[in-house]
Design a protein around this motif. Structure first.
Motif, PDB file in Angstrom:
ATOM      1  N   LEU A 265       0.875  -1.178   0.000  1.00 18.54           N
ATOM      2  CA  LEU A 265       0.000   0.000   0.000  1.00 18.54           C
ATOM      3  C   LEU A 265       0.907   1.221   0.000  1.00 18.54           C
ATOM      4  CD1 LEU A 265      -2.826   1.309   0.228  1.00 18.54           C
ATOM      5  CD2 LEU A 265      -2.563   1.145   2.726  1.00 18.54           C
ATOM      6  N   THR A 266       0.748   2.089  -1.005  1.00 19.09           N
ATOM      7  CA  THR A 266       1.685   3.195  -1.192  1.00 19.09           C
ATOM      8  C   THR A 266       1.036   4.388  -1.871  1.00 19.09           C
ATOM      9  OG1 THR A 266       3.874   3.743  -2.104  1.00 19.09           O
ATOM     10  CG2 THR A 266       2.473   2.289  -3.426  1.00 19.09           C
TER      11      THR A 266
ATOM     12  N   ILE B 266      -1.362  -1.497  -4.208  1.00 19.57           N
ATOM     13  CA  ILE B 266      -2.479  -0.558  -4.163  1.00 19.57           C
ATOM     14  C   ILE B 266      -1.857   0.821  -4.060  1.00 19.57           C
ATOM     15  CG2 ILE B 266      -4.491   0.263  -2.902  1.00 19.57           C
ATOM     16  CD1 ILE B 266      -4.867  -2.620  -1.885  1.00 19.57           C
ATOM     17  N   GLN B 267      -2.133   1.653  -5.066  1.00 22.29           N
ATOM     18  CA  GLN B 267      -1.583   3.010  -5.146  1.00 22.29           C
ATOM     19  C   GLN B 267      -2.668   4.020  -4.805  1.00 22.29           C
ATOM     20  OE1 GLN B 267       1.362   2.468  -8.941  1.00 22.29           O
ATOM     21  NE2 GLN B 267      -0.736   2.946  -9.412  1.00 22.29           N
ATOM     22  N   LEU B 268      -2.413   4.858  -3.834  1.00 21.05           N
ATOM     23  CA  LEU B 268      -3.330   5.948  -3.509  1.00 21.05           C
ATOM     24  C   LEU B 268      -2.894   7.172  -4.296  1.00 21.05           C
ATOM     25  CD1 LEU B 268      -3.579   5.467   0.345  1.00 21.05           C
ATOM     26  CD2 LEU B 268      -5.340   4.975  -1.343  1.00 21.05           C
TER      27      LEU B 268
ATOM     28  N   VAL C  24     -12.262   3.088   1.635  1.00 19.42           N
ATOM     29  CA  VAL C  24     -12.087   2.742   0.218  1.00 19.42           C
ATOM     30  C   VAL C  24     -11.069   1.606   0.076  1.00 19.42           C
ATOM     31  CG1 VAL C  24     -11.345   3.581  -2.048  1.00 19.42           C
ATOM     32  CG2 VAL C  24     -12.727   5.049  -0.571  1.00 19.42           C
ATOM     33  N   VAL C  25      -9.957   1.697   0.788  1.00 17.29           N
ATOM     34  CA  VAL C  25      -8.929   0.654   0.697  1.00 17.29           C
ATOM     35  C   VAL C  25      -9.489  -0.680   1.186  1.00 17.29           C
ATOM     36  CG1 VAL C  25      -6.697  -0.129   1.604  1.00 17.29           C
ATOM     37  CG2 VAL C  25      -6.956   2.224   0.801  1.00 17.29           C
TER      38      VAL C  25
ATOM     39  N   THR D 213     -11.483  -6.147  -0.296  1.00 19.35           N
ATOM     40  CA  THR D 213     -12.562  -7.136  -0.302  1.00 19.35           C
ATOM     41  C   THR D 213     -13.073  -7.393  -1.721  1.00 19.35           C
ATOM     42  OG1 THR D 213     -13.207  -6.479   1.926  1.00 19.35           O
ATOM     43  CG2 THR D 213     -14.840  -7.666   0.627  1.00 19.35           C
ATOM     44  N   ASP D 214     -13.405  -6.326  -2.430  1.00 22.08           N
ATOM     45  CA  ASP D 214     -14.015  -6.452  -3.759  1.00 22.08           C
ATOM     46  C   ASP D 214     -13.063  -7.007  -4.819  1.00 22.08           C
ATOM     47  OD1 ASP D 214     -16.263  -5.370  -2.595  1.00 22.08           O
ATOM     48  OD2 ASP D 214     -16.128  -3.438  -3.645  1.00 22.08           O
ATOM     49  N   HIS D 215     -11.770  -6.759  -4.656  1.00 19.03           N
ATOM     50  CA  HIS D 215     -10.790  -7.154  -5.678  1.00 19.03           C
ATOM     51  C   HIS D 215      -9.804  -8.191  -5.153  1.00 19.03           C
ATOM     52  CE1 HIS D 215     -12.364  -4.125  -8.366  1.00 19.03           C
ATOM     53  NE2 HIS D 215     -12.336  -3.270  -7.361  1.00 19.03           N
TER      54      HIS D 215
END
Length: 124
Positions: free
Chosen positions: A52-53, A73-75, A88-89, A94-96
């Motif tokens: 997560l970055t 996961i890029q914010l 959102v994360v 969960t969704d992906h």
């Protein structure tokens, strides 16, 4: 699901994501604060963790090297609002889940979420 939070994000992400059932560590508790992105990616890959970055370099490195792990996961939001983006994360995780387990770069922007599958054999 296991995550490693990059140094460019607050350690507060750990508690927030753990409270939602995820296994999370902040890089500052694992390795050197000035570690290279490659060192973080190697650790994440060896430990089956998602990075997560806020940094685009992880996704670029995966693409250039043709790798499918670790997932990232890029914010990419103008201003990170911890409470809002934590939700959102967690939803993205969960969704992906299937995509992230197969190998993906997920980009969270202010108005949308984009998923790029890295595994060419993964059904889309």
């Amino acid at each position: 699901m296991k995550l490693v939070v990059d140094m460019n994000l607050s350690i507060a992400w750990v508690g927030g994501l753990e409270s939602q059932g995820f296994s999370v560590a902040h890089w500052s508790t694992i390795g050197l604060r000035d570690a290279t992105d490659e060192a973080i990616m190697d650790w994440a890959r060896a430990n089956s963790a998602i990075v997560l970055t806020r940094d685009l370099d992880f996704g670029v490195a995966l693409t250039r090297q043709g790798l499918i792990a670790p997932s990232v996961i890029q914010l990419r939001c103008g201003r990170i609002e911890h409470e809002r983006h934590l939700t959102v994360v967690a939803r993205v995780l969960t969704d992906h889940r299937g995509s992230l387990e197969a190998g993906a770069i997920v980009t969270i922007e202010d108005e949308r979420v984009r998923v790029r599958i890295l595994d060419p054999d993964f059904p889309t």
